[in-house]
Write an enzyme that holds these catalytic residues in place. Structure first.
Site, PDB file in Angstrom:
ATOM      1  N   GLU A   1     -13.090 -14.877  23.228  1.00 25.63           N
ATOM      2  CA  GLU A   1     -12.068 -15.826  22.772  1.00 25.63           C
ATOM      3  C   GLU A   1     -10.671 -15.213  22.641  1.00 25.63           C
ATOM      4  O   GLU A   1     -10.163 -15.048  21.510  1.00 25.63           O
ATOM      5  CB  GLU A   1     -12.491 -16.462  21.448  1.00 25.63           C
ATOM      6  CG  GLU A   1     -13.824 -17.199  21.517  1.00 25.63           C
ATOM      7  CD  GLU A   1     -14.126 -17.983  20.240  1.00 25.63           C
ATOM      8  OE1 GLU A   1     -13.381 -17.860  19.262  1.00 25.63           O
ATOM      9  OE2 GLU A   1     -15.121 -18.727  20.246  1.00 25.63           O
TER      10      GLU A   1
ATOM     11  N   GLU B   1     -21.582 -19.488  23.173  1.00 22.92           N
ATOM     12  CA  GLU B   1     -21.703 -19.856  21.751  1.00 22.92           C
ATOM     13  C   GLU B   1     -21.609 -21.365  21.633  1.00 22.92           C
ATOM     14  O   GLU B   1     -20.791 -21.997  22.300  1.00 22.92           O
ATOM     15  CB  GLU B   1     -20.558 -19.286  20.888  1.00 22.92           C
ATOM     16  CG  GLU B   1     -20.622 -17.818  20.618  1.00 22.92           C
ATOM     17  CD  GLU B   1     -19.424 -17.337  19.783  1.00 22.92           C
ATOM     18  OE1 GLU B   1     -18.882 -18.126  18.982  1.00 22.92           O
ATOM     19  OE2 GLU B   1     -19.042 -16.178  19.967  1.00 22.92           O
TER      20      GLU B   1
HETATM   21  C1  FCB Z   1     -16.213 -18.489  17.144  1.00 18.42           C
HETATM   22  C2  FCB Z   1     -16.402 -16.989  17.037  1.00 18.42           C
HETATM   23  C3  FCB Z   1     -17.678 -16.585  16.366  1.00 18.42           C
HETATM   24  C4  FCB Z   1     -18.041 -17.497  15.213  1.00 18.42           C
HETATM   25  C5  FCB Z   1     -17.944 -18.942  15.601  1.00 18.42           C
HETATM   26  C6  FCB Z   1     -18.336 -19.906  14.517  1.00 18.42           C
HETATM   27  O1  FCB Z   1     -14.866 -18.782  17.271  1.00 18.42           O
HETATM   28  O2  FCB Z   1     -16.405 -16.420  18.323  1.00 18.42           O
HETATM   29  O3  FCB Z   1     -17.538 -15.235  15.972  1.00 18.42           O
HETATM   30  O4  FCB Z   1     -17.316 -17.188  14.087  1.00 18.42           O
HETATM   31  O5  FCB Z   1     -16.649 -19.217  16.035  1.00 18.42           O
END
Ligand code: FCB
Length: 443
Positions: free
Chosen positions: A163, A350
């Site tokens: 990110e 994620e």
């Molecule tokens: C993302 C992050 C991860 C976690 C999630 C909820 O932005 O990459 O580390 O905190 O959010």
């Protein structure tokens, strides 16, 4: 739900959010240690000093991952454990920890996916200018080289940078994350250098030998205008440029979007971009990781300084963090990236949600909202695959409840509940649901 053969169904964590042992075995200080130890930066003054104590409970946590049947585990490597001062001497004990982690995964039949940078920049590098300084890219390459030499043979999949929007913009423009700066030029420079670090890391990973896969992970939001008014469209387009297109265009097209360059160019000089940088940033990756959490409905707001836009507060089904639960938006994002960018294979690296989980009198955590969330989002993933999107895996955030950055321990995203007082782990109903889904893929 039946996924294609070889599809990864995993879970993710990140070093600072779970490891603890902040001052042990030669680990240096990172910007998140500094930030979280500064009063007022993190809710309740929480820090990652102890976190889930995963550093001391590695084997038991890997057993939990194996118990769910995960075929992939995404973790991050803490730069300050490997190169405590950010440059110079290497800390063998840090490398040993990740060797044990990777060996432990292989022993349990779980494929490791390692992230090189999940936000824990060594503090000495921040003191020397941090990501806003181009030198940090060189330091990152040295660190990446060291890690690849030690672990390159045993880890087939590498996420370079997690990110860059959050590390760059949330950390340097919005100031809500470490290093807590609020300055547009620093933010754009930091973001550029994070992307450049990604590009160089792809080369370092590939140089380690054939079969190593490299990619970046972008967090993409589904952004739509609040009304048909032209001003709302313009605002929404700018915010989409800020959060999504800046990264997609750079990594997949080798250019920053012209409208955004024009917009920012009126405000700050772009003297940190050098000839050839964008070619490095767009160096052929083997996959693109997508993290999905948010939808945003955007209205024009001339008072807002950076993008003249305002996000309308979410309504409807919400997570504990106040985010909209909109599974269809994940499908939209996947189809958009597929059709507009002709990307390499995609992975959802994620996706998940915080809910108000609690241990009931019987000792169970019945997180039925999370079960529904995972079921609905995985349904969208499957539908996108059926529509022709080349998507190869889904990695849930997160294996464990953990330190959720500026929200501290108040947001529980885990498949496994963590009682922070005792460090007891309780697999939630969602862990059992996920385990059954994964088991049902076999045979
Ligand atoms: C993302 C992050 C991860 C976690 C999630 C909820 O932005 O990459 O580390 O905190 O959010």
């Amino acid at each position: 739900m039946r996924f294609p053969t070889g599809f990864l169904l995993g879970a993710a964590t990140a070093a600072y959010q779970i490891e603890g042992a902040a001052d042990e075995d030669g680990r240096g200080t990172s910007i998140w240690d500094t930030f979280s130890r500064t009063a007022g930066k993190v809710l309740h003054g929480d820090t990652g000093d102890i976190a889930c104590d995963n550093y001391h409970r590695l084997g038991a946590d890997l057993d939990l991952a194996a118990g769910i049947g995960l075929n992939s585990y995404r973790f991050s490597i803490a730069w300050p454990r490997i190169v405590p001062d950010g440059t110079g001497s290497v800390n063998q004990k840090g490398l040993d920890f990740y060797k044990r982690l990777v060996e432990g995964l292989h022993a349990r039949g779980i494929t490791p996916m390692a992230t090189l940078y999940h936000w824990d920049l060594p503090q000495p590098l921040q003191d020397a200018g941090g990501w806003a300084s181009r030198d940090t890219v060189e330091r990152f390459c040295e660190y990446a080289q060291t890690v690849l030499e030690a672990l390159g043979d045993a880890v087939p999949m590498w996420v370079t940078v997690n990110e860059p929007f959050c590390a760059g913009m949330v950390g340097h423009l919005e100031g809500r994350h470490a290093p807590g700066i609020r300055d547009l030029r620093s933010a754009l420079a930091a973001t550029h250098h994070l992307l450049l670090a990604h590009g160089h890391a792809v080369g370092i990973i590939h140089a380690r030998g054939p079969g190593r896969q490299a990619g970046i992970t972008l967090n993409l939001s589904d952004i739509t205008p609040a009304s048909a008014a032209e001003a709302d469209h313009t605002a929404s387009r700018l915010l989409d440029g800020y959060e999504n297109r800046w990264y997609l265009d750079a990594v997949l097209r080798g250019s920053y979007p012209a409208d955004m360059l024009g917009w920012y160019g009126q405000q700050v000089p772009f003297d940190f971009v050098r000839d050839g940088d964008l070619d490095v940033i767009a160096a052929a990756s083997d996959f693109l990781g997508i993290n999905y959490y948010e939808t945003k409905v955007v209205a024009a707001d001339p008072q807002e300084p950076y993008h003249h836009s305002r996000v309308i507060p979410a309504t409807g089904r919400l997570t504990a963090g106040g985010l909209d639960v909109r599974p269809a938006a994940l499908g939209r994002i996947l189809r958009r990236v597929h059709s507009e960018y002709a990307p390499p294979p995609l992975y959802v690296t994620e996706n998940g949600a915080a809910f108000h989980d609690y241990v009931d009198p019987g000792g169970d955590v019945k997180d039925l909202e999370r079960v529904a969330y995972l079921n609905d989002h995985l349904g969208e993933v499957l539908a996108a695959i059926q529509d022709g999107v080349d998507l190869r895996g889904y990695i849930a955030w997160s294996l464990l409840d953990n330190f959720e950055w500026a929200d501290g321990y108040s947001r529980r995203f885990g498949l496994v509940y963590v009682d922070y007082g005792t460090q007891a782990r309780i697999p939630k109903a969602s862990a059992r649901w996920y385990q059954q889904l994964i088991a049902a893929q076999q045979g």
